[in-house]
Scaffold this active site. Structure first.
Site, short mmCIF file in Angstrom:
data_model
loop_
_atom_site.label_atom_id
_atom_site.label_comp_id
_atom_site.label_asym_id
_atom_site.label_seq_id
_atom_site.Cartn_x
_atom_site.Cartn_y
_atom_site.Cartn_z
N LYS A 1 0.86 -1.20 0.00
CA LYS A 1 0.00 0.00 0.00
C LYS A 1 0.88 1.24 0.00
O LYS A 1 1.89 1.28 0.71
CB LYS A 1 -0.89 -0.03 1.25
CG LYS A 1 -1.90 1.11 1.33
CD LYS A 1 -2.77 0.95 2.59
CE LYS A 1 -3.82 2.03 2.71
NZ LYS A 1 -4.63 1.89 3.95
N SER B 1 -9.62 -0.49 7.36
CA SER B 1 -9.08 -0.39 6.00
C SER B 1 -8.39 -1.62 5.43
O SER B 1 -8.11 -1.66 4.23
CB SER B 1 -8.12 0.79 5.91
OG SER B 1 -8.86 1.97 5.76
N SER C 1 -9.55 1.82 3.13
CA SER C 1 -8.72 2.57 2.22
C SER C 1 -7.68 1.71 1.49
O SER C 1 -7.10 2.16 0.52
CB SER C 1 -8.01 3.69 2.98
OG SER C 1 -7.13 3.14 3.96
#
Ligand code: GLN
Length: 481
Positions: free
Chosen positions: A75, A174, A150
């Site tokens: 990420k 997330s 996210s």
């Protein structure tokens, strides 16, 4: 080619497949599906092939590490030395960190192959990956729907077969929520289990890094690699790291599970409730002792507590983006104008909303009424979990109240968007570990089940997750893309 970590690792170690071949196959797959799903902000082809070559040399020389030569996606909120780390924000669009996050050092030390950096909601604020300043990531199960957020890019990369596994971060859901939306496995470790050094801070008392994988075995393997204390993160806890693969025994006999009724919230999609009840029934069949009538009465306050504490911490953490130290900088005649324009252009609307909320909650005169009160309720929520864990080894709930929603559906209604994390937020507030596993579909769209454990009892939730996975086929279904 679509392999789990343990499958790929077996092929690599018996030299039926080389890491270079594996990496090439994944890079090709990225070329193919990326125009449809938009999961990656940066693809690191050259680096990946160089790491793969090195991994092949090590394997030839007898290295038997279970992660050696395995392609992973990270990420874009974790610092990678020499590789752009954007947080999907204009503020950091050209930021190249001079150091690696601890988790990145660790996966490098395990000789993994980094394919690239995954798209996300800007600064990890969001539940749909629509808040990326660059592009929206699409759910491979239905390209018109969100992948969750996210860590949407990380979840999609795994679900769409662009990477074998991924790292995400979870402040209020997330990792687990996008895992549920994309039908992959996602684990948020206990607060302090994994180092946050080099993770761009959102809400420091809630943030944790964790794995997104295709199955529970892979999850345990990746957690083995990233867990542990770190002298550079004083909130990381010096507890020994067990071998998490040892907990994968599929034996639930006598394990006490609780089902908190507040998580079957009003407004929850009927199919989701039904699928999760059926999944819990399965756990009962497997030998677990299930109490279907647990109550955690403070649960309804978790959303309010989270949306005071997380923005407050965010407003403090994001004060560093002033156009002077690093990141985007707007050149103007005066210092104040430069700072104002830097933040005005650099941050997107959701980030600004959080900064305003947090600054308000922390300001003199309001602090006691909002921030201090929220901290007190946080203590009550934490206590409630501790009490429940005196009676139960784990709690089981849905990961989200709905299946993936349509792109654009909730963008104009922040409260609706915030509600998609009602089932995951309390777990961060309490600091305990949680995992989401594939648990069904409604109209072809994934449903996730969340298993919540005591602090540092990742082994227990992995055990429950593994037993469920062995008894079901959901994790074997792959999106047709
Ligand atoms: N959706 C929640 C938020 O917007 C949680 C995000 C996260 O876990 N990073 O804050």
């Amino acid at each position: 080619m679509r392999l789990t970590i343990h499958e790929a690792s077996r092929l690599l170690r018996s030299q039926q497949l080389s890491s270079v071949e594996l990496t090439r196959a994944y890079l090709e797959r990225i070329q193919q599906v990326e125009p449809k799903v938009h999961a990656l902000v940066t693809v690191t082809d050259d680096l990946a092939l160089e790491q793969a070559r090195r991994a092949d040399e090590l394997i030839a020389a007898g290295n038997t590490g279970p992660l050696t030569g395995i392609p992973i996606v990270i990420k874009d909120v974790m610092c990678t030395k020499g590789i752009r780390t954007t947080c999907s924000s204009k503020m950091l669009q050209n930021f190249v960190p001079p150091y690696d996050a601890t988790v990145v050092e660790k996966i490098n030390a395990h000789n993994m192959v980094t394919l690239g950096k995954a798209n996300m909601d800007e600064f990890a604020m969001g539940s749909s990956t629509e808040n990326s300043a660059f592009f929206v990531t699409c759910n491979p199960w239905d390209l018109g729907r969100v992948p969750g957020g996210s860590s949407g890019g990380s979840a999609v990369a795994v679900a769409a077969g662009e990477a074998v596994c991924a790292l995400g971060s979870d402040t209020g859901g997330s990792i687990r929520q996008p895992a549920g939306f994309c039908s992959v496995v996602g684990l948020k470790p206990t607060y302090g289990r994994v180092s946050r050094y080099g993770l761009v801070a959102f809400a420091s008392s809630l943030d944790q890094i964790g794995p997104l994988t295709q199955d529970v075995t892979d999850c345990a393997l990746l957690l083995n690699a990233i867990a542990g204390a770190d002298s550079r993160d004083s909130t990381s806890v010096p507890q020994p790291v067990p071998d998490y693969t040892r907990s994968l025994t599929a034996d639930l006999k006598g394990l006490r599970l609780g089902v908190p009724r507040e998580y079957f919230v009003e407004g929850m999609q009927a199919e989701v409730g039904a699928a999760i009840r059926a999944a819990i029934g399965k756990l009962e069949e497997l030998g677990a002792v299930v109490d279907w009538e647990v109550s955690l009465p403070h649960t309804p306050h978790a959303l309010a507590v989270y949306y005071i504490i997380a923005p407050s911490e965010a407003s403090a953490n994001l004060a560093r983006y002033d156009g002077v130290k690093y990141g985007f900088s707007y050149e103007a005649d005066t210092m104040w104008e430069s700072m104002e324009k830097t933040r005005g252009y650099g941050f997107g609307p959701e980030v600004k909303r959080r900064i305003m909320l947090g600054t308000y909650a922390l300001s003199a005169g309001y602090y006691d009424a909002w921030y201090l009160k929220a901290q007190k309720v946080r203590t009550l929520i934490r206590r409630e979990f501790n009490e429940a864990f005196e009676k139960y080894d784990a709690l089981v709930t849905p990961t989200s109240p709905t299946v993936p929603f349509k792109i654009g559906e909730k963008m104009d209604d922040p409260l609706q968007m915030y509600l998609s994390d009602v089932c995951t937020l309390p777990i961060n507030i309490a600091g305990v570990p949680g995992i989401s596993v594939p648990a069904g579909f409604a109209d072809g769209l994934p449903i996730g089940m969340q298993i919540i454990g005591k602090p540092f009892a990742e082994e227990t939730i992995l055990k429950v997750a593994y037993a469920y996975e062995q008894a079901t086929e959901w994790h074997k279904r792959k999106p047709n893309i």
